[in-house]
Scaffold this motif. Structure first.
Motif, PDB file in Angstrom:
ATOM      1  N   GLY A 544     -14.366  -1.925 -22.819  1.00 14.35           N
ATOM      2  CA  GLY A 544     -13.894  -1.542 -21.494  1.00 14.35           C
ATOM      3  C   GLY A 544     -13.494  -2.755 -20.674  1.00 14.35           C
ATOM      4  N   SER A 545     -13.176  -2.515 -19.392  1.00 14.74           N
ATOM      5  CA  SER A 545     -12.731  -3.600 -18.510  1.00 14.74           C
ATOM      6  C   SER A 545     -13.145  -3.300 -17.074  1.00 14.74           C
ATOM      7  CB  SER A 545     -11.212  -3.761 -18.594  1.00 14.74           C
ATOM      8  OG  SER A 545     -10.558  -2.559 -18.186  1.00 14.74           O
ATOM      9  N   GLY A 548     -16.194  -1.139 -15.470  1.00 14.99           N
ATOM     10  CA  GLY A 548     -16.698  -0.362 -16.593  1.00 14.99           C
ATOM     11  C   GLY A 548     -16.996  -1.183 -17.826  1.00 14.99           C
ATOM     12  N   THR A 549     -16.935  -2.513 -17.713  1.00 18.47           N
ATOM     13  CA  THR A 549     -17.187  -3.382 -18.864  1.00 18.47           C
ATOM     14  C   THR A 549     -18.624  -3.250 -19.361  1.00 18.47           C
ATOM     15  OG1 THR A 549     -15.552  -4.989 -18.088  1.00 18.47           O
ATOM     16  CG2 THR A 549     -17.180  -5.765 -19.684  1.00 18.47           C
ATOM     17  N   LYS A 550     -18.751  -3.086 -20.689  1.00 22.05           N
ATOM     18  CA  LYS A 550     -20.053  -3.018 -21.337  1.00 22.05           C
ATOM     19  C   LYS A 550     -20.063  -3.954 -22.538  1.00 22.05           C
ATOM     20  CE  LYS A 550     -20.464   1.914 -20.174  1.00 22.05           C
ATOM     21  NZ  LYS A 550     -20.568   3.279 -20.734  1.00 22.05           N
TER      22      LYS A 550
END
Length: 579
Positions: A544-545, A548-550
């Motif tokens: 994600g980016s 929402g980055t994980k």
């Protein structure tokens, strides 16, 4: 406490004698104005009158007597069986410290709220309004009067002349002690040979033919001192338990200062003990109550107290704690926050000057420094002034050694340093704050730099994540070297290992989680830089980016774990065949 009598109250005039009478037979005098809508009506309550009387210089709010002169007792049920609660509530809501007590005429009860005078330069408010009494009303204080009060300077009580005090009223032995101490402190043996009249004059205790209050406090015979200034008495109370209310023993000290101070310390010291401290070659005993600390605290109480207030200095001694309570708040300009940084102006300057010249105190403002320095250097809790307010200073001293290693640490440092480089009180306080992991923003940068130069502390982290730890020597004294290494900035392998441990339990991790994982050791920017490197090495993978980055376990890490697993499996199979 010196209580007024009903007979005295009957003959007081409300305006002239600073007293307010309320009938309140049914106990219906409002505490705080209740639900009344008009401010002028709400003010006519207990809190309003206490505030106004305090601003007037103190006085009495009397409930249960008529306001017509001469005032007759009518009796009241106001705060019956709850006067202690009333006293506590008034203090909580106004920070004014009243004395509340009951008087009786036959079966008729009178409630007296004795209000102290405001400190010089201080105005008290009710509902954010400084009040004053005008006839039957309580009105906002005029701007002119308000300005006059806040511009006040505290008078030097010790410099004022003591009416009727004669040289024959002074204690000869006390004068001889003064002369001896002055001659030693000033290296002036000839001072011992001077006539008493000249000694008193040289020290400004005698001006013209009049003796000052300082002469009374320092040198007057006990019966004269009790007669002219009974509040100069010091009460020493002993209790076997810290939660005990009644005292087991109470002693009264009313001698002149130069005879009192040694007698008082010797009496406290009768119940003193010590903690033996030993660590390898470091051996010393730490007394429960350090003589220098107690003497400095007593000197401060006697020098800075407000002698216009009728209460005595009270010392409460317990097996492992000692409290000193004296009338009058901190001198003007001194607060809890600047206690160690602001040079104090003695409330009784002449008294302080004589004690300085006779070597009893070093110089104005140094007593508190010494109290903090000695106490912290012994590994004890900080001296506690937190219960002090505008009307009294309360000092609590704990005898308990909280950190034996810190005492050894400070002692070993001071023994090794040359005299001109020994630790100052502010350096010791800063070391204590670092030991307690005080946030960087609450540390003094100047003191930090001095301690770094002396290699007594170490800087860890970068930019916003900078923190300080005590040097390795401290952790050697605690025999907890692992704590020292745990406080060091983690390397890449340690960071990666901790992230992998997290991901083995969770499906993914966010950057905020990682920042929290290394809080206090790495800044968010440092964590991101490490994570970017691990992503580049494919040890973890970004999914994600934006918000929402994980991050999940990466391809390289999974393959590496598979290889390790296969290798372990092959070793296990080989051993099974051999068996």
């Amino acid at each position: 406490m010196f209580m007024i009598t009903i007979e005295e109250l009957k003959n007081l005039k409300e305006s002239e004698d600073k007293v307010e009478f309320k009938r309140g037979e049914r106990g219906n005098v409002s505490y705080d104005g209740g639900s009344k809508l008009k401010p002028s009506d709400r003010r006519r309550c207990i809190l309003g009158y206490v505030t106004a009387l305090c601003n007037e210089g103190g006085g009495y709010l009397v409930i249960g007597m008529s306001d017509n002169y001469p005032h007759q007792v009518v009796g009241t049920s106001q705060n019956k069986n709850s006067i202690g609660d009333l006293e506590a509530k008034i203090y909580r809501d106004t920070l004014i410290r009243p004395e509340v007590y009951e008087l009786f005429e036959k079966d008729k009860r009178v409630l007296v709220i004795e209000v102290p005078s405001r400190p010089a330069g201080k105005v008290f408010k009710f509902e954010d309004v400084p009040l004053m009494r005008v006839g039957e009303e309580l009105k906002p204080m005029s701007d002119e009067r308000h300005l006059k009060i806040i511009q006040e300077q505290e008078p030097d009580f010790s410099e004022l002349f003591c009416d009727g005090l004669k040289i024959s009223d002074l204690d000869i032995e006390a004068i001889e002690i003064l002369k001896e101490k002055y001659s030693i402190a000033q290296n002036n043996k000839q001072f011992m040979l001077l006539p008493n009249h000249q000694v008193l004059s040289d020290l400004e205790l005698l001006k013209g033919n009049k003796l000052t209050n300082a002469a009374l406090i320092l040198l007057a015979k006990e019966d004269i001192l009790v007669e002219k200034l009974p509040q100069a008495t010091i009460m020493l109370e002993y209790r076997g338990l810290e939660n005990q209310i009644p005292f087991d023993n109470r002693l009264k000290f009313s001698q002149p200062f130069f005879k009192l101070i040694d007698d008082l310390w010797n009496t406290i010291n009768l119940r003193n003990g010590s903690f033996p401290i030993q660590e390898g070659p470091y051996i010393f005993n730490v007394p429960y109550f350090n003589e220098e600390v107690i003497r400095e605290a007593l000197n401060n109480a006697i020098t800075h107290r407000d002698y216009r207030r009728s209460s005595e200095i009270v010392i409460k001694q317990y097996p492992q704690r000692l409290d000193i309570i004296n009338a009058g708040g901190f001198p003007m300009g001194v607060t809890l926050n600047n206690l160690l940084n602001t040079p104090s102006t003695p409330r009784n300057r002449l008294l302080a000057n004589v004690l300085q010249k006779t070597g009893i105190v070093e110089r104005s403002g140094q007593g508190v420094d010494k109290i903090f320095y000695k106490t912290l250097s012994e590994g004890k809790s900080e001296p506690d002034y937190s219960k002090s307010d505008y009307f009294q200073v309360t000092l609590k001293l704990s005898a308990v050694i909280k950190d034996r290693a810190f005492a050894l640490f400070i002692d070993s440092i001071q023994k090794e340093l040359p005299e001109h480089k020994k630790l100052s009180v502010l350096e010791v306080i800063t070391l204590n704050k670092i030991k307690k992991r005080t946030p960087k923003k609450d540390l003094d940068l100047e003191q930090l730099n001095k301690l770094i130069d002396k290699k007594l502390i170490e800087r860890r982290g970068k930019t916003n994540a900078i923190f300080y730890i005590l040097s390795k020597d401290y952790y050697e004294f605690t025999d907890e070297k692992t704590k020292y290494y745990n406080l060091l900035e983690p390397d890449d392998n340690e960071v990666l290992s901790k992230i992998i441990q997290f991901l083995n339990k969770e499906k993914y991790v966010k950057m905020g989680d990682l920042a929290n994982l290394f809080e206090g050791k790495l800044s968010r920017r440092q964590v991101r830089a490490r994570v970017d490197k691990f992503v580049s090495d494919k040890m973890i993978e970004q999914v994600g980016s934006g918000k929402g980055t994980k991050y999940i376990l990466g391809e390289s890490y999974i393959k590496e774990m598979e290889v390790i697993s296969q290798a372990i499996d092959m070793v296990r199979k080989t051993k099974n065949k051999e068996n």
